[in-house]
Design an enzyme around this catalytic site. Structure first.
Site, PDB file in Angstrom:
ATOM      1  CB  ALA A  94      -0.556  -5.501  21.682  1.00 25.22           C
ATOM      2  CG  HIS A  98      -8.099  -3.218  15.615  1.00 24.15           C
ATOM      3  ND1 HIS A  98      -7.378  -3.045  16.770  1.00 24.15           N
ATOM      4  CD2 HIS A  98      -9.334  -2.731  15.887  1.00 24.15           C
ATOM      5  CE1 HIS A  98      -8.141  -2.491  17.700  1.00 24.15           C
ATOM      6  NE2 HIS A  98      -9.336  -2.289  17.191  1.00 24.15           N
ATOM      7  CB  CYS A 131     -12.746  -3.556  -7.003  1.00 25.24           C
ATOM      8  SG  CYS A 131     -11.046  -4.148  -7.125  1.00 25.24           S
ATOM      9  CB  CYS A 178      -6.820  -1.319  -7.745  1.00 25.52           C
ATOM     10  SG  CYS A 178      -7.680  -2.809  -8.278  1.00 25.52           S
ATOM     11  CB  CYS A 195     -11.266  -0.647 -10.048  1.00 20.79           C
ATOM     12  SG  CYS A 195     -10.730  -0.409  -8.350  1.00 20.79           S
ATOM     13  CB  SER A 229      -6.719  -6.714  25.485  1.00 19.62           C
ATOM     14  OG  SER A 229      -7.449  -5.517  25.285  1.00 19.62           O
ATOM     15  CG  ASN A 243      -2.977  -7.102  30.262  1.00 19.01           C
ATOM     16  OD1 ASN A 243      -2.486  -7.375  29.164  1.00 19.01           O
ATOM     17  ND2 ASN A 243      -3.046  -5.870  30.722  1.00 19.01           N
TER      18      ASN A 243
HETATM   19 ZN   LIG Z   1      -9.791  -2.221  -7.349  1.00 17.51          ZN
END
Ligand SMILES: [Zn+2]
Length: 254
Positions: A29, A126, A137, A160, A163, A201, A226
């Site tokens: 960050a 992340h 999907c 979605c 799906c 970090s 840092n």
């Molecule tokens: Zn989907």
């Protein structure tokens, strides 16, 4: 060695960069704070004021999904227009020379890509908050698409259309497992490095702490830049406790 001042820090870092064959930067960050993006985990940061939404809650309740998207769009109003800072630009310059094959990051802000590093060379531990995916999907959705539907329904997170799965920012939430492919690529990059530079970090959160240790065991030189001391200062070859932008600015290619 802890650099006694900015000038010595830049000089020592330059020597290490020049003698390295493969440089792997690892960012947290701290590299993005000068871009106006707050460090959520820092004392007083957003996550100490507002409890993050666990992945299990996101899956379990429409209310949590709505709240999660409400927060995401509120965040956009605050720092949606953030641009890469000096640290990002310096790393993009190293990348452009071919010496840094990629960047491993804990950040989700897309600023390494925005600084000119190809997406496939940014390993995001992340995830990324600047787009969304379907959890079932894996279809990708852009935020304006989600926002339009969210607003049209008075704040209901859309599902979605393909799906019916839940759509979530492409980030790794608390309680969600680490992305295996990214972890593997981060490990490969780390083991290819003869200079590993951890920037912004605190190196506390797993797996952040693991990669520098892995690099060091593999006999890479290890640098920490840092503002605050970190858990791994003792094993670093160079520790710079200075402003990240100021330290890296001389490495921006003009
Ligand atoms: Zn989907």
């Amino acid at each position: 060695m802890i650099a006694p001042d900015l000038e010595t820090a830049v000089e020592s870092l330059r020597e290490l960069v020049e003698s390295a064959r493969v440089i792997v930067p690892f960012t947290g960050a701290g590299i993005s704070t000068e871009c106006g993006i707050p460090d959520f985990r820092s004392p007083g940061g957003l996550w100490t004021k507002m409890r993050p939404i666990d992945f299990s809650d996101f899956l379990a309740s429409q209310e949590a999904r709505d709240e999660s998207w409400r927060r995401r769009f509120a965040m956009d109003e605050q720092f949606g227009g953030a641009a890469p800072g000096r640290g990002h630009r310096a790393l993009a310059s190293l990348y452009a020379t071919g010496k840094a094959p990629g960047v491993v990051t804990q950040n989700i802000d897309n600023l390494h890509q925005a600084s000119g590093i190809a997406s496939e060379h940014v390993v995001e531990l992340h995830g990324n908050t600047t787009y969304a995916t379907c959890l079932d999907c894996a279809a990708r959705y852009e935020l304006p698409w989600v926002c339009e539907r969210f607003q049209a329904t008075g704040g209901v997170a859309p599902a979605c259309p393909r799906c019916g799965g839940f759509i979530k920012t492409a980030t790794v939430s608390f309680g969600q497992s680490m992305p295996e492919a990214a972890m593997r690529r981060a490990e490969q990059l780390t083991l290819s490095a003869d200079l590993f530079i951890a920037i912004g970090s605190s190196l506390v959160v797993w797996p952040a702490a693991g990669f520098p240790v892995m690099a060091k065991r593999n006999r890479a030189r290890f640098v920490i830049i840092n503002r605050e001391p970190t858990e791994l200062d003792d094993i670093a070859d160079l520790v710079v406790r200075d402003d990240i932008g100021a330290v890296l600015e001389p490495f921006i290619a003009t």
